[in-house]
Design a protein around this motif. Sequence first.
Motif, PDB file in Angstrom:
ATOM      1  N   PHE A  53       0.859  -1.178   0.000  1.00  0.00           N
ATOM      2  CA  PHE A  53       0.000   0.000   0.000  1.00  0.00           C
ATOM      3  C   PHE A  53       0.900   1.233   0.000  1.00  0.00           C
ATOM      4  O   PHE A  53       1.600   1.500   0.988  1.00  0.00           O
ATOM      5  CB  PHE A  53      -0.908   0.025   1.242  1.00  0.00           C
ATOM      6  N   ALA A  54       0.904   1.959  -1.133  1.00  0.00           N
ATOM      7  CA  ALA A  54       1.725   3.179  -1.271  1.00  0.00           C
ATOM      8  C   ALA A  54       3.185   2.914  -0.904  1.00  0.00           C
ATOM      9  O   ALA A  54       3.840   3.702  -0.218  1.00  0.00           O
ATOM     10  CB  ALA A  54       1.155   4.298  -0.419  1.00  0.00           C
ATOM     11  N   GLY A  55       3.671   1.760  -1.367  1.00  0.00           N
ATOM     12  CA  GLY A  55       5.075   1.422  -1.152  1.00  0.00           C
ATOM     13  C   GLY A  55       5.340   0.696   0.149  1.00  0.00           C
ATOM     14  O   GLY A  55       6.472   0.263   0.403  1.00  0.00           O
ATOM     15  N   LYS A  56       4.332   0.534   1.016  1.00  0.00           N
ATOM     16  CA  LYS A  56       4.527  -0.142   2.295  1.00  0.00           C
ATOM     17  C   LYS A  56       3.997  -1.565   2.201  1.00  0.00           C
ATOM     18  O   LYS A  56       2.862  -1.795   1.795  1.00  0.00           O
ATOM     19  CB  LYS A  56       3.803   0.616   3.400  1.00  0.00           C
ATOM     20  N   LYS A  57       4.812  -2.542   2.606  1.00  0.00           N
ATOM     21  CA  LYS A  57       4.443  -3.949   2.524  1.00  0.00           C
ATOM     22  C   LYS A  57       3.667  -4.369   3.773  1.00  0.00           C
ATOM     23  O   LYS A  57       4.098  -4.125   4.897  1.00  0.00           O
ATOM     24  CB  LYS A  57       5.691  -4.817   2.368  1.00  0.00           C
TER      25      LYS A  57
ATOM     26  N   LEU B  32     -10.015  -3.487   1.197  1.00  0.00           N
ATOM     27  CA  LEU B  32      -9.136  -3.656   0.044  1.00  0.00           C
ATOM     28  C   LEU B  32      -9.620  -2.871  -1.164  1.00  0.00           C
ATOM     29  O   LEU B  32     -10.817  -2.608  -1.323  1.00  0.00           O
ATOM     30  CB  LEU B  32      -9.041  -5.137  -0.333  1.00  0.00           C
ATOM     31  N   ASP B  33      -8.667  -2.524  -2.051  1.00  0.00           N
ATOM     32  CA  ASP B  33      -8.987  -1.999  -3.375  1.00  0.00           C
ATOM     33  C   ASP B  33      -8.583  -3.071  -4.385  1.00  0.00           C
ATOM     34  O   ASP B  33      -8.583  -4.256  -4.067  1.00  0.00           O
ATOM     35  CB  ASP B  33      -8.296  -0.654  -3.618  1.00  0.00           C
ATOM     36  N   SER B  34      -8.223  -2.676  -5.602  1.00  0.00           N
ATOM     37  CA  SER B  34      -7.886  -3.664  -6.632  1.00  0.00           C
ATOM     38  C   SER B  34      -6.442  -4.163  -6.551  1.00  0.00           C
ATOM     39  O   SER B  34      -6.025  -4.996  -7.359  1.00  0.00           O
ATOM     40  CB  SER B  34      -8.129  -3.065  -8.024  1.00  0.00           C
ATOM     41  N   THR B  35      -5.680  -3.676  -5.572  1.00  0.00           N
ATOM     42  CA  THR B  35      -4.289  -4.123  -5.428  1.00  0.00           C
ATOM     43  C   THR B  35      -4.246  -5.624  -5.165  1.00  0.00           C
ATOM     44  O   THR B  35      -4.906  -6.111  -4.236  1.00  0.00           O
ATOM     45  CB  THR B  35      -3.603  -3.388  -4.264  1.00  0.00           C
ATOM     46  N   PRO B  36      -3.506  -6.397  -5.964  1.00  0.00           N
ATOM     47  CA  PRO B  36      -3.482  -7.855  -5.788  1.00  0.00           C
ATOM     48  C   PRO B  36      -2.850  -8.280  -4.465  1.00  0.00           C
ATOM     49  O   PRO B  36      -2.007  -7.584  -3.904  1.00  0.00           O
ATOM     50  CB  PRO B  36      -2.650  -8.339  -6.983  1.00  0.00           C
ATOM     51  N   VAL B  37      -3.332  -9.445  -3.969  1.00  0.00           N
ATOM     52  CA  VAL B  37      -2.780 -10.057  -2.758  1.00  0.00           C
ATOM     53  C   VAL B  37      -1.910 -11.229  -3.208  1.00  0.00           C
ATOM     54  O   VAL B  37      -2.393 -12.151  -3.873  1.00  0.00           O
ATOM     55  CB  VAL B  37      -3.903 -10.554  -1.825  1.00  0.00           C
ATOM     56  N   TYR B  38      -0.620 -11.202  -2.840  1.00  0.00           N
ATOM     57  CA  TYR B  38       0.325 -12.238  -3.275  1.00  0.00           C
ATOM     58  C   TYR B  38       0.469 -13.321  -2.206  1.00  0.00           C
ATOM     59  O   TYR B  38       0.397 -13.050  -1.000  1.00  0.00           O
ATOM     60  CB  TYR B  38       1.701 -11.623  -3.552  1.00  0.00           C
ATOM     61  N   TYR B  39       0.656 -14.554  -2.689  1.00  0.00           N
ATOM     62  CA  TYR B  39       1.002 -15.657  -1.791  1.00  0.00           C
ATOM     63  C   TYR B  39       2.501 -15.555  -1.494  1.00  0.00           C
ATOM     64  O   TYR B  39       3.332 -15.591  -2.403  1.00  0.00           O
ATOM     65  CB  TYR B  39       0.691 -16.996  -2.449  1.00  0.00           C
TER      66      TYR B  39
ATOM     67  N   TYR C 105       5.450  -1.973  -9.153  1.00  0.00           N
ATOM     68  CA  TYR C 105       5.887  -3.113  -8.343  1.00  0.00           C
ATOM     69  C   TYR C 105       6.476  -4.167  -9.267  1.00  0.00           C
ATOM     70  O   TYR C 105       5.807  -4.650 -10.184  1.00  0.00           O
ATOM     71  CB  TYR C 105       4.734  -3.721  -7.548  1.00  0.00           C
ATOM     72  N   ASN C 106       7.754  -4.526  -9.013  1.00  0.00           N
ATOM     73  CA  ASN C 106       8.452  -5.566  -9.771  1.00  0.00           C
ATOM     74  C   ASN C 106       8.416  -6.844  -8.946  1.00  0.00           C
ATOM     75  O   ASN C 106       9.055  -6.944  -7.898  1.00  0.00           O
ATOM     76  CB  ASN C 106       9.904  -5.142 -10.035  1.00  0.00           C
ATOM     77  N   LYS C 107       7.652  -7.839  -9.433  1.00  0.00           N
ATOM     78  CA  LYS C 107       7.425  -9.061  -8.653  1.00  0.00           C
ATOM     79  C   LYS C 107       8.718  -9.847  -8.432  1.00  0.00           C
ATOM     80  O   LYS C 107       8.994 -10.306  -7.315  1.00  0.00           O
ATOM     81  CB  LYS C 107       6.405  -9.948  -9.396  1.00  0.00           C
ATOM     82  N   GLU C 108       9.506 -10.023  -9.466  1.00  0.00           N
ATOM     83  CA  GLU C 108      10.705 -10.860  -9.335  1.00  0.00           C
ATOM     84  C   GLU C 108      11.671 -10.295  -8.304  1.00  0.00           C
ATOM     85  O   GLU C 108      12.262 -11.026  -7.503  1.00  0.00           O
ATOM     86  CB  GLU C 108      11.403 -10.992 -10.689  1.00  0.00           C
ATOM     87  N   LYS C 109      11.824  -8.993  -8.271  1.00  0.00           N
ATOM     88  CA  LYS C 109      12.755  -8.353  -7.331  1.00  0.00           C
ATOM     89  C   LYS C 109      12.084  -7.984  -6.015  1.00  0.00           C
ATOM     90  O   LYS C 109      12.770  -7.555  -5.076  1.00  0.00           O
ATOM     91  CB  LYS C 109      13.344  -7.091  -7.960  1.00  0.00           C
ATOM     92  N   ASP C 110      10.748  -8.137  -5.961  1.00  0.00           N
ATOM     93  CA  ASP C 110       9.973  -7.677  -4.802  1.00  0.00           C
ATOM     94  C   ASP C 110      10.367  -6.241  -4.463  1.00  0.00           C
ATOM     95  O   ASP C 110      10.701  -5.900  -3.324  1.00  0.00           O
ATOM     96  CB  ASP C 110      10.197  -8.598  -3.594  1.00  0.00           C
ATOM     97  N   GLU C 111      10.330  -5.416  -5.505  1.00  0.00           N
ATOM     98  CA  GLU C 111      10.802  -4.027  -5.401  1.00  0.00           C
ATOM     99  C   GLU C 111       9.653  -3.085  -5.751  1.00  0.00           C
ATOM    100  O   GLU C 111       8.971  -3.259  -6.762  1.00  0.00           O
ATOM    101  CB  GLU C 111      11.972  -3.834  -6.364  1.00  0.00           C
ATOM    102  N   TYR C 112       9.468  -2.068  -4.922  1.00  0.00           N
ATOM    103  CA  TYR C 112       8.358  -1.132  -5.119  1.00  0.00           C
ATOM    104  C   TYR C 112       8.914   0.272  -5.321  1.00  0.00           C
ATOM    105  O   TYR C 112       9.712   0.764  -4.514  1.00  0.00           O
ATOM    106  CB  TYR C 112       7.423  -1.141  -3.903  1.00  0.00           C
ATOM    107  N   THR C 113       8.492   0.942  -6.419  1.00  0.00           N
ATOM    108  CA  THR C 113       8.995   2.275  -6.751  1.00  0.00           C
ATOM    109  C   THR C 113       7.822   3.239  -6.884  1.00  0.00           C
ATOM    110  O   THR C 113       6.821   2.923  -7.554  1.00  0.00           O
ATOM    111  CB  THR C 113       9.779   2.251  -8.074  1.00  0.00           C
ATOM    112  N   VAL C 114       7.942   4.405  -6.281  1.00  0.00           N
ATOM    113  CA  VAL C 114       6.915   5.449  -6.389  1.00  0.00           C
ATOM    114  C   VAL C 114       7.549   6.673  -7.027  1.00  0.00           C
ATOM    115  O   VAL C 114       8.581   7.166  -6.556  1.00  0.00           O
ATOM    116  CB  VAL C 114       6.331   5.824  -5.015  1.00  0.00           C
TER     117      VAL C 114
END
Length: 352
Positions: A155-159, A186-193, A294-303
């Motif tokens: 959420f806004a860069g916070k895990k 929740l909004d439309s932001t996906p929930v990851y396993y 959000y880059n899934k492979e790197k688990d990296e979030y950029t704003v």
Amino acid sequence: MKKDNTEKENKKQEEMLQENEQKTEVKENELNVTEEITEEANKEEKNKKDSKEKKSKKDKKQNKEEDKQEADEEIDEEEDVEDQEETSTPKREKSEIEKKLEEEKEALEEKKKIRNNTIRMIIVLALIVIVVVVIFFVKGLDTTTTEDHKFYQYFAGKKVEYTGSLTFTRKEGITELAAKDKKVMLDSTPVYYGDVEGKAMFPEDMAIIYPKQNGLMNKVNHFSSVIKEGESTYLELNTTTSTNKKLVENALLYDGSDLYFFLENTTITVNGQDYEVTPLSYVIVRYRENVEIYNKEKDEYTVIETPDQDVYAKTADYTINMSIDALQAGEKEQLLIKSIDKLQNIEENVEK
């Protein structure tokens, strides 16, 4: 003297003769009177007889005429009776036919009434079944519970992380996540396993876009999941009673507003700078406000705050201007549909 005696005797004889003649004449007169009386009586008797005969004839004639009249009247009466019988017979037949028709009409009305009541009952039962099915469908579609896993969201860069079984409930357009120790809107932001590689769930309805199929778009129900298995990507579709698994290629997902979810390697361009993202990554573009990558492979979030230029997503097959939600594939350019509920559900294509 003798002569005188003779004269006296002659005179006496003459007187006697005259007296006898008178008597005879009287008798004749009496006889004539008697005859006249008798004749008159006979005549009167004859007249009476004739009158009686005439009267008798007249009476007979009258009686005959009366008898004839009575006979005629009887014939007329018989004819009238026959006519009445002939007239009454069709009337009776007509009355019987009308009565029969009325009975048949009443029977048909009764059958129609029974049929209408049956139809109403069937309609009511069908409506009840439909309502039950709809309630079951909506309840099943709008509520789902996962098995025990580790989950996370940004959420806004916070895990934010969750552990255990999660219950997702959607009511009046709002989705709520219930974990053991918290509840989150929740909004439309996906929930990851967190403990299953390459799997995410969508809390809201999404649109799947096929750029190479003239920009075809279908609806994907909320609580559906995407799974990456090797080089293949699948959608597990939320269908209330079961999960349909569908292979997807050359596609991406869109929430109808700001979020784009990519199923293949994609280049994101912001203010002239490129950002590479891997499959199952997403980008949120708030026009003239910020961009979240959000880059899934790197688990990296950029704003990135207040971009000066439009933001693009590019692959070898298409380009999307995410600032204005426009797709360009080949020589064709089109705006994306934002009303996801108006799209045909992808489940229908799966069933076909």
